[in-house]
Design a protein around this motif. Structure first.
Motif, PDB file in Angstrom:
ATOM      1  N   LEU A 124      69.767  11.471  37.845  1.00  0.00           N
ATOM      2  CA  LEU A 124      69.155  12.576  38.569  1.00  0.00           C
ATOM      3  C   LEU A 124      69.540  12.569  40.050  1.00  0.00           C
ATOM      4  N   ARG A 125      70.781  12.155  40.322  1.00  0.00           N
ATOM      5  CA  ARG A 125      71.185  12.002  41.725  1.00  0.00           C
ATOM      6  C   ARG A 125      71.258  13.322  42.472  1.00  0.00           C
ATOM      7  N   ASP A 126      71.402  14.447  41.760  1.00  0.00           N
ATOM      8  CA  ASP A 126      71.384  15.731  42.451  1.00  0.00           C
ATOM      9  C   ASP A 126      69.969  16.083  42.920  1.00  0.00           C
ATOM     10  N   GLU A 182      71.281   7.231  49.026  1.00  0.00           N
ATOM     11  CA  GLU A 182      72.474   6.590  49.571  1.00  0.00           C
ATOM     12  C   GLU A 182      72.350   5.074  49.555  1.00  0.00           C
ATOM     13  N   GLU A 183      71.131   4.586  49.784  1.00  0.00           N
ATOM     14  CA  GLU A 183      70.893   3.138  49.755  1.00  0.00           C
ATOM     15  C   GLU A 183      69.594   2.866  49.008  1.00  0.00           C
ATOM     16  N   LEU A 184      69.674   1.965  48.043  1.00  0.00           N
ATOM     17  CA  LEU A 184      68.511   1.559  47.265  1.00  0.00           C
ATOM     18  C   LEU A 184      68.349   0.057  47.409  1.00  0.00           C
ATOM     19  N   VAL A 185      67.205  -0.362  47.919  1.00  0.00           N
ATOM     20  CA  VAL A 185      66.959  -1.783  48.148  1.00  0.00           C
ATOM     21  C   VAL A 185      65.904  -2.275  47.165  1.00  0.00           C
ATOM     22  N   LEU A 186      66.252  -3.307  46.421  1.00  0.00           N
ATOM     23  CA  LEU A 186      65.314  -3.950  45.502  1.00  0.00           C
ATOM     24  C   LEU A 186      64.761  -5.191  46.186  1.00  0.00           C
ATOM     25  N   VAL A 187      63.441  -5.212  46.372  1.00  0.00           N
ATOM     26  CA  VAL A 187      62.787  -6.297  47.100  1.00  0.00           C
ATOM     27  C   VAL A 187      61.921  -7.087  46.129  1.00  0.00           C
ATOM     28  N   GLY A 235      72.228  -7.045  39.504  1.00  0.00           N
ATOM     29  CA  GLY A 235      73.556  -6.962  38.926  1.00  0.00           C
ATOM     30  C   GLY A 235      73.666  -5.831  37.917  1.00  0.00           C
ATOM     31  N   LEU A 236      72.662  -5.734  37.023  1.00  0.00           N
ATOM     32  CA  LEU A 236      72.669  -4.651  36.053  1.00  0.00           C
ATOM     33  C   LEU A 236      72.539  -3.302  36.759  1.00  0.00           C
ATOM     34  N   ALA A 237      71.711  -3.234  37.788  1.00  0.00           N
ATOM     35  CA  ALA A 237      71.525  -1.977  38.520  1.00  0.00           C
ATOM     36  C   ALA A 237      72.852  -1.482  39.093  1.00  0.00           C
ATOM     37  N   ARG A 238      73.623  -2.375  39.670  1.00  0.00           N
ATOM     38  CA  ARG A 238      74.911  -1.974  40.243  1.00  0.00           C
ATOM     39  C   ARG A 238      75.871  -1.496  39.146  1.00  0.00           C
ATOM     40  N   ARG A 239      75.825  -2.158  37.992  1.00  0.00           N
ATOM     41  CA  ARG A 239      76.710  -1.741  36.898  1.00  0.00           C
ATOM     42  C   ARG A 239      76.309  -0.375  36.348  1.00  0.00           C
ATOM     43  N   ILE A 240      75.004  -0.095  36.302  1.00  0.00           N
ATOM     44  CA  ILE A 240      74.545   1.227  35.849  1.00  0.00           C
ATOM     45  C   ILE A 240      75.018   2.303  36.811  1.00  0.00           C
ATOM     46  N   PHE A 241      74.855   2.070  38.103  1.00  0.00           N
ATOM     47  CA  PHE A 241      75.334   3.034  39.099  1.00  0.00           C
ATOM     48  C   PHE A 241      76.843   3.249  38.946  1.00  0.00           C
ATOM     49  N   GLN A 280      77.806   5.310  35.847  1.00  0.00           N
ATOM     50  CA  GLN A 280      77.455   6.725  35.925  1.00  0.00           C
ATOM     51  C   GLN A 280      78.034   7.410  37.169  1.00  0.00           C
ATOM     52  N   GLY A 281      78.862   6.676  37.906  1.00  0.00           N
ATOM     53  CA  GLY A 281      79.553   7.273  39.042  1.00  0.00           C
ATOM     54  C   GLY A 281      78.671   7.585  40.227  1.00  0.00           C
ATOM     55  N   HIS A 282      77.579   6.823  40.376  1.00  0.00           N
ATOM     56  CA  HIS A 282      76.698   7.044  41.525  1.00  0.00           C
ATOM     57  C   HIS A 282      77.289   6.344  42.746  1.00  0.00           C
ATOM     58  N   PRO A 283      77.456   7.044  43.868  1.00  0.00           N
ATOM     59  CA  PRO A 283      78.092   6.434  45.037  1.00  0.00           C
ATOM     60  C   PRO A 283      77.155   5.566  45.881  1.00  0.00           C
ATOM     61  N   GLY A 284      75.876   5.539  45.553  1.00  0.00           N
ATOM     62  CA  GLY A 284      74.917   4.826  46.384  1.00  0.00           C
ATOM     63  C   GLY A 284      75.094   3.320  46.358  1.00  0.00           C
ATOM     64  N   ARG A 285      74.585   2.676  47.401  1.00  0.00           N
ATOM     65  CA  ARG A 285      74.673   1.221  47.537  1.00  0.00           C
ATOM     66  C   ARG A 285      73.365   0.586  47.111  1.00  0.00           C
ATOM     67  N   ILE A 286      73.438  -0.475  46.307  1.00  0.00           N
ATOM     68  CA  ILE A 286      72.244  -1.208  45.873  1.00  0.00           C
ATOM     69  C   ILE A 286      72.234  -2.576  46.548  1.00  0.00           C
ATOM     70  N   VAL A 287      71.147  -2.858  47.232  1.00  0.00           N
ATOM     71  CA  VAL A 287      70.975  -4.107  47.970  1.00  0.00           C
ATOM     72  C   VAL A 287      69.790  -4.855  47.374  1.00  0.00           C
ATOM     73  N   THR A 288      69.887  -6.179  47.276  1.00  0.00           N
ATOM     74  CA  THR A 288      68.755  -6.993  46.836  1.00  0.00           C
ATOM     75  C   THR A 288      68.368  -7.950  47.954  1.00  0.00           C
TER      76      THR A 288
END
Length: 420
Positions: free
Chosen positions: A23-25, A30-35, A47-53, A56-64
């Motif tokens: 649902l990225r539209d 742009e940035e998703l932080v998992l705390v 790790g799984l979150a980044r692979r899902i993005f 599915q071609g999501h350009p956002g950055r996932i930070v832990t």
């Protein structure tokens, strides 16, 4: 747009990630932080979150990160999905109330009070830290008991809205039965968190045709089976109650069942162990089917819709937990109710609600009084406040039960109660 998920190491999180990706539209993150303080779980989930993005071609950055302040700094919205004490504490919540003949459940009755006492102080501490590092951020609370936690946040002056997946679950179920898209289904959903009734199912909008009578005429057996209630209950009520109402409408039957089956917490703990093993597989790049059995169905879609409305000011109608503000006139304005509301950049404003039938209003008033006392006990502590909250609960209500449950609650939760 930056979002932070506190409790990001939860096995729920890939459901949320999948929603953000699909649902990225609707919500261009742009940035998703998992705390999360649990670094081992966090890395598996991250790790799984980044692979899902990536898949599915999501350009956002996932930070832990385990650093709350760093994780939420500058966030536009912060999602809370905590479980203080983990599944071990939940297992106790579901077990010791049964010793007194009362239902053992993580959000209802004595177990629900225990969870509130553990959770409210932790959530308020997190919220204060969010306020210092991301003062404009919205807090979306998915942490149970949602009604009590949301009220604690609002009462402390935080920009907060509570979210539950019960309403969206009914929406999806009814849409499938009616063979329409979910967006066409609008619910006359009313009550408190985990204490709600669907009094109407409208097609096309909040003022559309009410097809609930048609649904009940054609699908009562299936709906009743999902709720684990006799169809006669739905026939007599003329509405669809939340499945949590079974703890009230069939309390003694539920207690008998719970005494002879493994706790839900023990089942979930085993499921979580398997899920984390799966998350560690570098070839896995989608949420596994097993996750659907974990609970929280459609949580991601509800969370994306709510965050989008708050951050983009769209004015969509969504079912949320927010201040009553006269919606149910027999409750105080600062009671937290769960109803459809217009959601925009200023928050949630409940839509008008038809007068609540006495059968439902009486229970709502009783449980609201309990929630008032539960929040007082969570904020101020003390054995007497715990006892009073338990005595007020409609599933307890006898002083001998309240006394025994108070002792058990404190004994099982002492490490989480600063005043004990």
């Amino acid at each position: 747009m930056k979002l932070a998920v506190v409790g990001g190491g939860s096995t729920y999180t890939p459901e949320l990630i999948d929603g953000f990706a699909r649902l990225r539209d609707t919500l261009p993150v742009e940035e998703l932080v998992l705390v999360d303080p649990a670094a081992d779980r966090l890395e598996l989930v991250g790790g799984l979150a980044r692979r899902i993005f990536a898949k599915q071609g999501h350009p956002g950055r996932i930070v832990t990160t385990s650093d709350l302040e760093a994780g939420v700094a500058g966030a536009d919205a912060v999602l809370l999905q905590l479980r203080v004490g983990g599944q071990a504490a939940r297992d106790q919540d579901e077990t010791w109330p049964l010793e007194c003949g009362c239902v053992g459940q993580e959000t209802t009755g004595a177990g629900g009070l225990a969870k509130a006492l553990r959770t409210v102080p932790v959530v308020l501490d997190i919220a204060e830290r969010v306020r210092r590092t991301a003062p404009d951020a919205w807090i979306i609370d998915f942490t149970n008991p949602v009604g009590i936690v949301t009220r604690a946040l609002l009462q402390a002056g935080h920009k907060a809205v509570g979210l539950c997946n019960v309403a969206i679950g009914f929406q999806r179920k009814f849409a499938a039965l009616l063979d329409v898209t979910p967006g066409q289904v609008h619910l006359d959903h009313v009550g408190l968190n985990h204490l709600t009734w669907e009094r109407g199912v409208r097609l096309g909008g909040p003022d559309g045709e009410n097809v609930l009578p048609k649904l009940l005429a054609e699908h009562t057996d299936e709906i009743a089976a999902d709720l684990h209630l006799p169809r006669e209950v739905l026939d007599r009520l003329g509405v669809v109650p939340s499945y949590y109402l079974r703890y009230f409408y069939a309390h003694d039957e539920v207690v008998r069942e719970l005494r002879t089956t493994p706790s839900r917490a023990s089942q979930v703990a085993a499921m979580e162990k398997r899920l984390l093993e799966m998350y560690g597989d570098p070839a896995l790049d989608e949420k596994p089917e097993l996750l659907a059995k974990r609970g929280g169905a459609f949580y991601s879609e509800a969370a994306v819709a709510l965050a989008s409305s708050l951050l983009r000011g769209t004015g969509d109608v969504q079912v949320v937990n927010t201040y009553n503000n006269g919606t149910l006139p027999f409750l105080a304005d600062d009671a937290v109710i769960e109803v459809p509301a217009v959601v925009d950049a200023d928050g949630a404003r409940p839509l008008p609600v038809a007068p609540l039938e006495p059968l439902f209003a009486g229970l709502v008033a009783n449980v609201t009084a309990y929630e008032d006392l539960a929040l007082e006990a969570a904020l101020r502590g003390g054995r007497d406040r715990v006892f009073t909250a338990l005595l007020s609960h409609p599933l307890i209500g006898q002083y001998e039960y309240a006394e025994a449950l108070t002792d058990r609650l404190i004994a099982h939760n002492r490490e989480h109660l600063a005043w004990a």
